[in-house]
Design an enzyme around this catalytic site. Structure first.
Site, mmCIF file in Angstrom:
data_model
loop_
_atom_site.group_PDB
_atom_site.id
_atom_site.type_symbol
_atom_site.label_atom_id
_atom_site.label_comp_id
_atom_site.label_asym_id
_atom_site.label_seq_id
_atom_site.Cartn_x
_atom_site.Cartn_y
_atom_site.Cartn_z
ATOM 1 N N GLU A 57 0.825 -1.204 0.000
ATOM 2 C CA GLU A 57 0.000 0.000 0.000
ATOM 3 C C GLU A 57 0.863 1.259 0.000
ATOM 4 O O GLU A 57 2.020 1.239 0.420
ATOM 5 C CB GLU A 57 -0.929 0.002 1.216
ATOM 6 C CG GLU A 57 -1.966 -1.095 1.152
ATOM 7 C CD GLU A 57 -2.920 -1.094 2.316
ATOM 8 O OE1 GLU A 57 -3.921 -1.817 2.219
ATOM 9 O OE2 GLU A 57 -2.690 -0.390 3.318
ATOM 10 N N GLU A 68 -1.556 -9.653 -6.834
ATOM 11 C CA GLU A 68 -1.656 -10.344 -8.113
ATOM 12 C C GLU A 68 -0.839 -9.627 -9.185
ATOM 13 O O GLU A 68 -0.134 -10.268 -9.973
ATOM 14 C CB GLU A 68 -3.130 -10.427 -8.560
ATOM 15 C CG GLU A 68 -4.017 -11.174 -7.591
ATOM 16 C CD GLU A 68 -4.641 -10.299 -6.499
ATOM 17 O OE1 GLU A 68 -5.691 -10.693 -5.978
ATOM 18 O OE2 GLU A 68 -4.089 -9.221 -6.167
#
Length: 143
Positions: A57, A68
């Site tokens: 993040e 992913e």
């Protein structure tokens, strides 16, 4: 959306156990100080190599990289363009989370509709198997 639900001890999962375990292990490296929602992903390419990624993040939120996409970028950086053979995504909720829309679109560039996607909960041990085409039925791959 069709899916199969397995307990982690299912014999059918023996061939993908390494992929699932890799996604669970890399989840531990996730950097999620804002959402506290950690994700790990592992991708097996058609060349037989495995690549992992975790979410990272960023305080700008738009700069956040999902697990992913991190795994997919690692595969491209290591071996160039390659098709994916299987994907495992680990999350902590008791009901395993599915990839977000951006990740589904991103993965569609490398993934055929029949590629298995294993969603696993590190809390409950539940594993759900989807075909990628069920998760992304109308992928935009050409323009």
């Amino acid at each position: 959306m069709a899916c199969k639900v397995y307990n982690e001890s299912s014999d059918e999962l023996d061939n993908v156990r390494k992929l699932i375990n890799a996604s669970k292990k890399v989840l531990e490296n996730a950097f999620a100080p804002f959402s506290h929602f950690r994700v790990g992903a592992a991708i097996l390419t058609e060349k037989g190599n495995m690549y992992t990624g975790c979410n990272v993040e960023n305080s700008s939120f738009g700069g956040t990289i999902c697990a992913e996409r991190g795994a997919a970028m690692a595969s491209v950086a290591a071996e160039g363009y390659s098709r994916f053979k299987a994907i495992a995504i680990a999350t902590e909720p008791e009901d395993p989370a599915q990839p977000c829309g951006i990740c589904r679109q991103f993965l569609s560039q490398f993934t055929s509709p029949d590629v298995p996607v294993y969603l696993v909960s590190t809390t409950s041990g539940v594993v759900k198997r989807f075909d990628f085409g069920d998760l992304m039925p109308f992928a935009f791959v050409e323009f």
